[in-house]
Enzyme design. Structure first.
Site, short mmCIF file in Angstrom:
data_model
loop_
_atom_site.label_atom_id
_atom_site.label_comp_id
_atom_site.label_asym_id
_atom_site.label_seq_id
_atom_site.Cartn_x
_atom_site.Cartn_y
_atom_site.Cartn_z
CE LYS A 35 24.56 20.32 -46.54
NZ LYS A 35 25.02 22.22 -46.33
CB THR A 121 26.05 38.40 -45.07
OG1 THR A 121 25.26 37.80 -43.65
CG2 THR A 121 26.22 39.87 -43.72
CG PHE A 150 18.99 40.11 -37.76
CD1 PHE A 150 20.26 40.61 -38.11
CD2 PHE A 150 17.89 40.42 -39.22
CE1 PHE A 150 20.18 41.88 -39.06
CE2 PHE A 150 18.28 41.60 -40.31
CZ PHE A 150 19.03 42.60 -40.10
N GLY A 254 36.27 36.91 -23.19
CA GLY A 254 36.91 36.04 -23.62
C GLY A 254 37.75 35.52 -24.95
N GLY A 258 34.50 34.27 -32.91
CA GLY A 258 34.64 33.32 -34.18
C GLY A 258 33.66 33.10 -34.66
CB CYS A 261 28.83 35.62 -39.07
SG CYS A 261 27.86 34.21 -39.97
P1 NAD Z 1 26.79 27.54 -44.83
O1 NAD Z 1 28.33 27.46 -46.04
O2 NAD Z 1 26.68 26.77 -44.06
O3 NAD Z 1 26.11 26.75 -46.92
C1 NAD Z 1 25.40 27.45 -47.89
C2 NAD Z 1 25.15 25.88 -48.82
O4 NAD Z 1 24.96 26.63 -50.14
C3 NAD Z 1 26.28 24.91 -49.07
O5 NAD Z 1 25.34 23.99 -47.97
C4 NAD Z 1 26.25 24.93 -50.70
O6 NAD Z 1 26.65 23.48 -50.98
C5 NAD Z 1 25.33 25.87 -51.05
N1 NAD Z 1 25.91 25.95 -52.31
C6 NAD Z 1 26.21 27.00 -53.23
N2 NAD Z 1 26.43 26.96 -54.45
C7 NAD Z 1 25.49 26.43 -54.72
C8 NAD Z 1 24.62 26.90 -55.88
N3 NAD Z 1 25.14 27.38 -56.75
N4 NAD Z 1 23.11 26.22 -55.67
C9 NAD Z 1 22.81 25.65 -55.19
N5 NAD Z 1 23.67 26.05 -53.29
C10 NAD Z 1 24.68 26.02 -53.20
O7 NAD Z 1 26.43 29.17 -45.52
P2 NAD Z 1 25.62 29.19 -44.54
O8 NAD Z 1 25.68 29.67 -43.15
O9 NAD Z 1 23.86 28.98 -44.18
O10 NAD Z 1 25.83 31.54 -44.85
C11 NAD Z 1 24.66 31.45 -45.66
C12 NAD Z 1 24.38 33.31 -46.12
O11 NAD Z 1 23.83 33.77 -44.97
C13 NAD Z 1 26.28 33.81 -45.67
O12 NAD Z 1 26.38 34.98 -46.40
C14 NAD Z 1 26.28 34.01 -43.97
O13 NAD Z 1 27.25 35.18 -44.29
C15 NAD Z 1 25.16 34.43 -43.70
N6 NAD Z 1 24.37 34.52 -42.65
C16 NAD Z 1 24.86 33.20 -41.89
C17 NAD Z 1 23.94 33.02 -41.26
C18 NAD Z 1 24.75 31.81 -39.94
O14 NAD Z 1 24.37 31.98 -38.13
N7 NAD Z 1 25.64 30.94 -40.48
C19 NAD Z 1 23.43 33.44 -39.90
C20 NAD Z 1 22.92 34.98 -40.60
C21 NAD Z 1 23.39 34.94 -42.04
#
Ligand code: NAD
Length: 438
Positions: A35, A121, A150, A254, A258, A261
């Site tokens: 990546k 989170t 958020f 709906g 899913g 989060c």
């Molecule tokens: P994701 O899985 O899309 O991305 C996480 C990234 O972290 C991946 O690219 C992974 O390779 C990388 N990673 C893992 N271990 C690592 C390490 N040791 N060093 C460096 N990189 C590392 O996750 P996301 O959807 O971005 O969510 C991240 C956090 O934010 C979660 O806690 C999620 O609950 C929260 N969150 C997500 C959203 C959303 O809409 N996706 C919104 C708000 C909060």
């Protein structure tokens, strides 16, 4: 400012790119070498509207960099964001192993004052835990701040650039001052920074997500009741939503929530509550109802075909957990497909504008992936709608009827008007509305 963002998923990449667009110098770190290599070559790893343009612009402006080398990445940064996964663990709690591993690394690597800001989170108490881990390796001064994110996938850039509020959980005046400066371009009178302690900040994120999951689930229950007693959920929704105390958002019924989060966050808050000796009954019901709701199209299909799906060809429109994303984590389409595949001889032909590559990784050739929405319908006995992508909303109905073996639609997202379905001669079953019989 020089900033490091650890984790380049939906949260990390959007945060890093948007912060770069405000003139900061951002280094994004990820452990996924492929990546990182692709991003270094200018290839964006996720689909998120409006992100690619910003991504390219800030790479070209030399403000956005990618590396797998954590030590190099944090060398010149005072601000370090954690945007790491916190997936559901076997016992339903949030798996903190990614955060803890990075906290150990940071403890060993920091060489000057740092603010470690957690955007993931995480359960209440995680800031304290990170503080403890880092401090176990170093004497150097640092702060750990809770700054939950958020943003919504599909609107992530807009949400990051124009947040409704920014929550900062910290008791360090030094950290608060630096973060106020960092976030200044993003805030206004209507979009404030709200300062609080770390624990309240961590809980604010869970309370917000689980409240929204509850609101959706409540409406799904109302819709299910409508089906039983002959009321129209659209009317009920409009009537309810016009009350300012309720508001008209998040009232669309709906086939369940899913995504990456809501499901894990509801589970994690239930687990944290249990651990704290509190029985969070309403959330336990939400969990239970949503599991059933995600499969709720299948009994309707079974009923229509007298429980005989043998040799039926079923078309599916929409695989992502919601429109405008390629994310399929906990997508209702997966529950629907798994349930249908339990039946022998069902053929599934699916189409999604963005999520098919991710779905192919799960199903391979067990289902057919169509080149477009119409191809999925060829010779289909019925169509199931699982995601309300805008391209599905005004299709050519006569073309659909010509392609399908029988004009039967089970709509999990209520995207069509009942009158339109009636006029076009479809058998149409949606959520919480009357059945249109062809
Ligand atoms: P994701 O899985 O899309 O991305 C996480 C990234 O972290 C991946 O690219 C992974 O390779 C990388 N990673 C893992 N271990 C690592 C390490 N040791 N060093 C460096 N990189 C590392 O996750 P996301 O959807 O971005 O969510 C991240 C956090 O934010 C979660 O806690 C999620 O609950 C929260 N969150 C997500 C959203 C959303 O809409 N996706 C919104 C708000 C909060």
């Amino acid at each position: 400012m020089n900033i490091t963002v650890i984790g380049t998923g939906y949260v990390g990449l959007v945060s890093g790119t948007c912060l770069a667009d405000m003139g900061n110098n951002i280094t994004c770190v990820d452990i996924d070498e492929k990546k990182v290599q692709e991003m270094q070559q200018g290839k964006i790893p996720i689909y998120e509207p409006n992100l690619e343009e910003l991504f390219q612009r800030n790479i070209a402006g030399n403000r956005l960099h990618f590396t797998t080398n954590l030590k190099e990445a944090i060398k010149d940064s005072t601000i370090i964001f954690l945007a790491l996964p916190t997936p559901q663990d076997k016992d339903d709690s949030a798996d903190l192993s990614y955060i803890e591993a990075v906290a150990h690394d940071l403890g060993n690597l920091i060489d000057g004052y740092k603010i470690i800001i957690n955007k993931s989170t995480v359960p209440v108490g995680t800031s304290d835990k990170v503080k403890e881990i880092v401090a176990s390796h170093t004497e150097i001064e640092f702060d750990v701040v809770s700054n939950p994110e958020f943003l919504r996938e599909g609107y992530a850039v807009k949400d990051f650039m124009e947040p409704q509020r920014i929550i900062i959980g910290s008791r360090s005046e030094k950290a608060k001052k630096i973060l106020s400066k960092l976030y200044k371009p993003f805030i206004s009178i209507k979009r404030p920074i709200i300062f609080m302690d770390e624990r309240s900040s961590e809980l604010t994120k869970y309370a917000s997500n689980t409240f929204l999951a509850t609101k959706i689930t409540f409406m799904n229950e109302v819709a299910n009741l409508c089906e039983k007693i002959g009321a129209d959920v659209d009317m009920v929704r409009i009537g309810m939503g016009s009350d300012a105390r309720i508001g008209n958002r998040f009232l669309f019924p709906g086939i369940g929530y899913g995504g990456s989060c809501f499901p894990k966050d509801v589970n994690a808050l239930v687990k944290s509550s249990d651990d704290a000796g509190y029985d969070f009954k309403i959330l336990k019901s939400v969990l239970h109802i949503n599991v059933k709701q995600k499969k709720s199209l299948v009994p309707k299909v079974n009923r229509y075909f007298d429980n005989n799906l043998s040799n039926k060809k079923i078309a599916i429109w929409g695989l992502a957990f919601k429109p405008s994303t390629d994310d399929i984590r906990e997508a209702p389409a997966i529950d629907v497909i798994n349930e249908l595949l339990l039946k022998d001889d069902v053929q599934i032909s699916a189409y999604d504008p963005e999520a098919m590559p991710n779905m192919k990784r799960i199903y391979g050739d067990k289902i057919h992936f169509a080149a477009n929405a119409y191809e999925a319908l060829e010779n289909a006995d019925c169509l199931l709608i699982c995601t309300e992508w805008s391209e599905f909303i005004s299709p050519d109905f006569s073309k659909m009827i010509a392609l399908m073996k029988s004009p039967v639609i089970f709509d999990g997202r209520n995207i069509f008007d009942l009158e339109v379905m009636d006029t076009n001669g479809f058998h149409y079953e949606s959520v919480g509305r009357k059945i249109i019989k062809s």
